[in-house]
Design a protein around this motif. Structure first.
Motif, PDB file in Angstrom:
ATOM      1  N   ASP A 179      26.220  32.307  36.344  1.00 36.16           N
ATOM      2  CA  ASP A 179      27.721  33.013  36.588  1.00 36.16           C
ATOM      3  C   ASP A 179      28.716  32.639  35.700  1.00 36.16           C
ATOM      4  O   ASP A 179      29.945  32.564  35.737  1.00 36.16           O
ATOM      5  CB  ASP A 179      28.102  32.714  37.918  1.00 36.16           C
ATOM      6  N   GLU A 180      28.155  32.028  34.323  1.00 30.29           N
ATOM      7  CA  GLU A 180      29.192  31.611  33.240  1.00 30.29           C
ATOM      8  C   GLU A 180      28.485  31.952  31.922  1.00 30.29           C
ATOM      9  O   GLU A 180      27.299  31.864  31.772  1.00 30.29           O
ATOM     10  CB  GLU A 180      29.046  29.811  33.317  1.00 30.29           C
ATOM     11  N   VAL A 181      29.592  32.494  31.007  1.00 34.13           N
ATOM     12  CA  VAL A 181      29.184  32.813  29.983  1.00 34.13           C
ATOM     13  C   VAL A 181      29.854  31.983  28.897  1.00 34.13           C
ATOM     14  O   VAL A 181      31.168  32.200  28.569  1.00 34.13           O
ATOM     15  CB  VAL A 181      29.467  34.379  29.525  1.00 34.13           C
ATOM     16  N   LEU A 182      29.306  31.200  28.055  1.00 30.36           N
ATOM     17  CA  LEU A 182      29.888  30.329  27.081  1.00 30.36           C
ATOM     18  C   LEU A 182      31.221  29.718  27.529  1.00 30.36           C
ATOM     19  O   LEU A 182      32.288  29.836  26.685  1.00 30.36           O
ATOM     20  CB  LEU A 182      30.146  31.128  25.694  1.00 30.36           C
ATOM     21  N   GLY A 183      31.240  29.088  28.930  1.00 24.56           N
ATOM     22  CA  GLY A 183      32.331  28.453  29.026  1.00 24.56           C
ATOM     23  C   GLY A 183      33.337  29.506  29.955  1.00 24.56           C
ATOM     24  O   GLY A 183      34.402  28.757  30.594  1.00 24.56           O
ATOM     25  N   ALA A 214      27.784  42.652  41.192  1.00 27.43           N
ATOM     26  CA  ALA A 214      28.134  43.964  40.579  1.00 27.43           C
ATOM     27  C   ALA A 214      27.346  44.328  39.518  1.00 27.43           C
ATOM     28  O   ALA A 214      26.981  45.637  39.472  1.00 27.43           O
ATOM     29  CB  ALA A 214      29.460  43.981  40.615  1.00 27.43           C
ATOM     30  N   ILE A 215      27.067  43.517  38.516  1.00 21.45           N
ATOM     31  CA  ILE A 215      26.510  44.038  37.319  1.00 21.45           C
ATOM     32  C   ILE A 215      25.086  44.398  37.417  1.00 21.45           C
ATOM     33  O   ILE A 215      24.493  45.298  36.983  1.00 21.45           O
ATOM     34  CB  ILE A 215      26.690  42.919  36.230  1.00 21.45           C
ATOM     35  N   GLY A 243      22.850  52.061  39.207  1.00 22.17           N
ATOM     36  CA  GLY A 243      23.889  52.893  38.766  1.00 22.17           C
ATOM     37  C   GLY A 243      23.053  54.348  38.198  1.00 22.17           C
ATOM     38  O   GLY A 243      22.074  54.359  37.774  1.00 22.17           O
ATOM     39  N   SER A 244      24.053  55.148  38.091  1.00 19.80           N
ATOM     40  CA  SER A 244      23.573  56.417  37.560  1.00 19.80           C
ATOM     41  C   SER A 244      24.290  57.088  36.353  1.00 19.80           C
ATOM     42  O   SER A 244      25.501  56.535  36.203  1.00 19.80           O
ATOM     43  CB  SER A 244      23.625  57.580  38.613  1.00 19.80           C
ATOM     44  N   SER A 245      24.249  58.266  35.775  1.00 17.57           N
ATOM     45  CA  SER A 245      24.863  58.763  34.726  1.00 17.57           C
ATOM     46  C   SER A 245      26.397  58.833  35.138  1.00 17.57           C
ATOM     47  O   SER A 245      26.823  59.364  36.317  1.00 17.57           O
ATOM     48  CB  SER A 245      24.516  60.129  34.419  1.00 17.57           C
ATOM     49  N   GLY A 246      27.371  58.363  34.300  1.00 14.50           N
ATOM     50  CA  GLY A 246      28.685  58.356  34.288  1.00 14.50           C
ATOM     51  C   GLY A 246      29.372  57.230  35.280  1.00 14.50           C
ATOM     52  O   GLY A 246      30.565  57.158  35.351  1.00 14.50           O
ATOM     53  N   ASP A 247      28.422  56.180  35.460  1.00 15.86           N
ATOM     54  CA  ASP A 247      28.985  55.080  35.973  1.00 15.86           C
ATOM     55  C   ASP A 247      29.532  54.255  34.890  1.00 15.86           C
ATOM     56  O   ASP A 247      28.830  54.001  33.910  1.00 15.86           O
ATOM     57  CB  ASP A 247      27.769  54.249  36.688  1.00 15.86           C
ATOM     58  N   ALA A 248      30.860  53.401  34.973  1.00 16.99           N
ATOM     59  CA  ALA A 248      31.499  52.500  34.051  1.00 16.99           C
ATOM     60  C   ALA A 248      31.917  51.403  34.606  1.00 16.99           C
ATOM     61  O   ALA A 248      32.419  51.549  35.955  1.00 16.99           O
ATOM     62  CB  ALA A 248      32.191  53.680  33.524  1.00 16.99           C
ATOM     63  N   MET A 249      31.971  50.313  33.768  1.00 14.97           N
ATOM     64  CA  MET A 249      32.753  49.194  34.089  1.00 14.97           C
ATOM     65  C   MET A 249      33.649  48.833  33.072  1.00 14.97           C
ATOM     66  O   MET A 249      33.371  48.769  31.712  1.00 14.97           O
ATOM     67  CB  MET A 249      31.800  47.877  34.353  1.00 14.97           C
ATOM     68  N   VAL A 250      34.857  48.247  33.230  1.00 10.96           N
ATOM     69  CA  VAL A 250      35.879  47.881  32.437  1.00 10.96           C
ATOM     70  C   VAL A 250      36.065  46.439  32.670  1.00 10.96           C
ATOM     71  O   VAL A 250      36.395  46.085  33.662  1.00 10.96           O
ATOM     72  CB  VAL A 250      37.187  48.637  32.369  1.00 10.96           C
ATOM     73  N   ILE A 251      35.633  45.614  31.562  1.00  7.76           N
ATOM     74  CA  ILE A 251      35.667  44.069  31.909  1.00  7.76           C
ATOM     75  C   ILE A 251      36.576  43.302  30.904  1.00  7.76           C
ATOM     76  O   ILE A 251      36.756  43.870  29.807  1.00  7.76           O
ATOM     77  CB  ILE A 251      34.128  43.497  31.755  1.00  7.76           C
ATOM     78  N   ARG A 252      37.577  42.423  31.601  1.00 10.74           N
ATOM     79  CA  ARG A 252      38.307  41.738  30.729  1.00 10.74           C
ATOM     80  C   ARG A 252      38.372  40.167  30.995  1.00 10.74           C
ATOM     81  O   ARG A 252      37.502  39.735  31.699  1.00 10.74           O
ATOM     82  CB  ARG A 252      39.663  42.379  31.109  1.00 10.74           C
ATOM     83  N   ILE A 253      38.939  39.603  29.938  1.00  8.77           N
ATOM     84  CA  ILE A 253      38.967  38.157  30.177  1.00  8.77           C
ATOM     85  C   ILE A 253      40.261  37.803  30.812  1.00  8.77           C
ATOM     86  O   ILE A 253      41.354  38.423  30.081  1.00  8.77           O
ATOM     87  CB  ILE A 253      38.818  37.445  28.727  1.00  8.77           C
ATOM     88  N   HIS A 278      42.957  35.007  30.657  1.00 13.76           N
ATOM     89  CA  HIS A 278      42.944  33.914  29.522  1.00 13.76           C
ATOM     90  C   HIS A 278      43.359  32.742  30.519  1.00 13.76           C
ATOM     91  O   HIS A 278      43.153  31.468  30.311  1.00 13.76           O
ATOM     92  CB  HIS A 278      44.021  34.180  28.743  1.00 13.76           C
ATOM     93  N   SER A 279      44.308  32.735  31.440  1.00 14.78           N
ATOM     94  CA  SER A 279      44.835  31.954  32.531  1.00 14.78           C
ATOM     95  C   SER A 279      43.838  30.983  33.038  1.00 14.78           C
ATOM     96  O   SER A 279      43.738  29.792  33.237  1.00 14.78           O
ATOM     97  CB  SER A 279      46.002  32.298  33.072  1.00 14.78           C
ATOM     98  N   SER A 280      42.709  31.723  33.355  1.00  9.71           N
ATOM     99  CA  SER A 280      41.682  30.998  34.068  1.00  9.71           C
ATOM    100  C   SER A 280      40.343  30.832  33.566  1.00  9.71           C
ATOM    101  O   SER A 280      39.438  30.421  34.204  1.00  9.71           O
ATOM    102  CB  SER A 280      41.357  31.521  35.637  1.00  9.71           C
ATOM    103  N   ASP A 281      40.326  31.272  32.236  1.00  7.61           N
ATOM    104  CA  ASP A 281      39.097  31.342  31.463  1.00  7.61           C
ATOM    105  C   ASP A 281      37.997  31.983  32.266  1.00  7.61           C
ATOM    106  O   ASP A 281      36.878  31.520  32.572  1.00  7.61           O
ATOM    107  CB  ASP A 281      38.543  30.060  30.962  1.00  7.61           C
ATOM    108  N   GLU A 282      38.429  33.364  32.867  1.00  9.14           N
ATOM    109  CA  GLU A 282      37.403  33.806  33.748  1.00  9.14           C
ATOM    110  C   GLU A 282      36.949  35.437  33.290  1.00  9.14           C
ATOM    111  O   GLU A 282      38.075  36.029  32.878  1.00  9.14           O
ATOM    112  CB  GLU A 282      38.038  34.048  34.961  1.00  9.14           C
ATOM    113  N   LEU A 283      36.270  36.106  33.347  1.00  8.50           N
ATOM    114  CA  LEU A 283      35.728  37.195  33.128  1.00  8.50           C
ATOM    115  C   LEU A 283      35.668  38.213  34.490  1.00  8.50           C
ATOM    116  O   LEU A 283      35.023  37.512  35.441  1.00  8.50           O
ATOM    117  CB  LEU A 283      34.163  37.625  32.689  1.00  8.50           C
ATOM    118  N   GLN A 284      36.249  39.244  34.299  1.00  6.05           N
ATOM    119  CA  GLN A 284      36.621  40.111  35.601  1.00  6.05           C
ATOM    120  C   GLN A 284      36.491  41.445  35.318  1.00  6.05           C
ATOM    121  O   GLN A 284      36.566  41.795  34.078  1.00  6.05           O
ATOM    122  CB  GLN A 284      38.330  39.997  35.952  1.00  6.05           C
ATOM    123  N   ILE A 285      35.932  42.158  36.486  1.00  7.20           N
ATOM    124  CA  ILE A 285      35.731  43.583  36.210  1.00  7.20           C
ATOM    125  C   ILE A 285      37.143  44.107  36.765  1.00  7.20           C
ATOM    126  O   ILE A 285      37.569  43.984  37.963  1.00  7.20           O
ATOM    127  CB  ILE A 285      34.671  44.014  37.353  1.00  7.20           C
TER     128      ILE A 285
END
Length: 192
Positions: free
Chosen positions: A53-57, A67-68, A75-85, A87-94
């Protein structure tokens, strides 16, 4: 020769059996009783699950790994995810999860106003010339043109680890959402 060696080992082990130890002595991960419940040390596999549950810190938001995994498996055709970082919490979020988009152009509309980089996952239905149909997951790193160098480095540094985490064959870079078309994606997936 090997059968002779095996026979010797077998007779030696039956002649001198190892003493049996209690479960608590056999394993350093043995259960420890505390109060009404039982606690135990995590096994090596469980320790790696927590690290997953951690990627390079950067930690992944609660439920993101599940979820991933669901996206990859169900997942099926046309499914998508937009993921961001974040910064304030050094966290990846969907940031956004979409089901059944009619095309990747619909995903392009969702990022056209983004001023920061984003990671995009998109399941694309790909028809091959021999009649086969596949559903590859496209991993697109969207990097708007006027992004500060520090953000570029932050997002770019995670790409190799995320390629492994997302179990995708390769990633594609994008700087203009208008370029995100079905034709562009199919060319990239075909290696052109």
């Amino acid at each position: 020769f090997l059968s002779e060696a095996f026979r010797i080992l077998q007779s030696a082990s039956s002649a001198h059996p190892l003493p049996r130890r209690r479960a608590a002595e056999r394993s350093p991960r043995a259960a420890h009783t505390c109060g009404a419940g039982t606690l135990r040390s995590p096994t090596r596999t469980e320790s790696h699950m927590y690290m997953a549950d951690e990627v390079l810190g950067y930690k992944m938001a609660d439920g993101m790994s599940a979820a991933i995994k669901s996206f990859q498996l169900r997942g099926s055709s046309g499914d998508a995810m937009v993921i961001r970082i974040v910064h304030s919490s050094d966290e990846l979020q969907i940031e956004e999860s979409c089901k059944g988009l009619s095309s990747i152009e619909d995903l392009a509309e969702k990022i056209e106003d983004a001023i920061e980089p984003r990671y995009l996952l998109f399941i694309h239905k790909q028809s091959h010339t021999d009649g086969r149909v596949s559903y590859p997951i496209a991993f697109v790193v969207f990097m708007p043109p006027n992004v500060p160098a520090s953000l570029k480095m932050m997002y770019t540094r995670l790409v190799p680890a995320l390629v492994e985490k997302f179990r995708v064959a390769k990633q594609f870079s994008l700087s203009d959402p208008e370029d995100l078309t079905t034709e562009w994606l199919e060319e990239k997936l075909a290696g052109r």
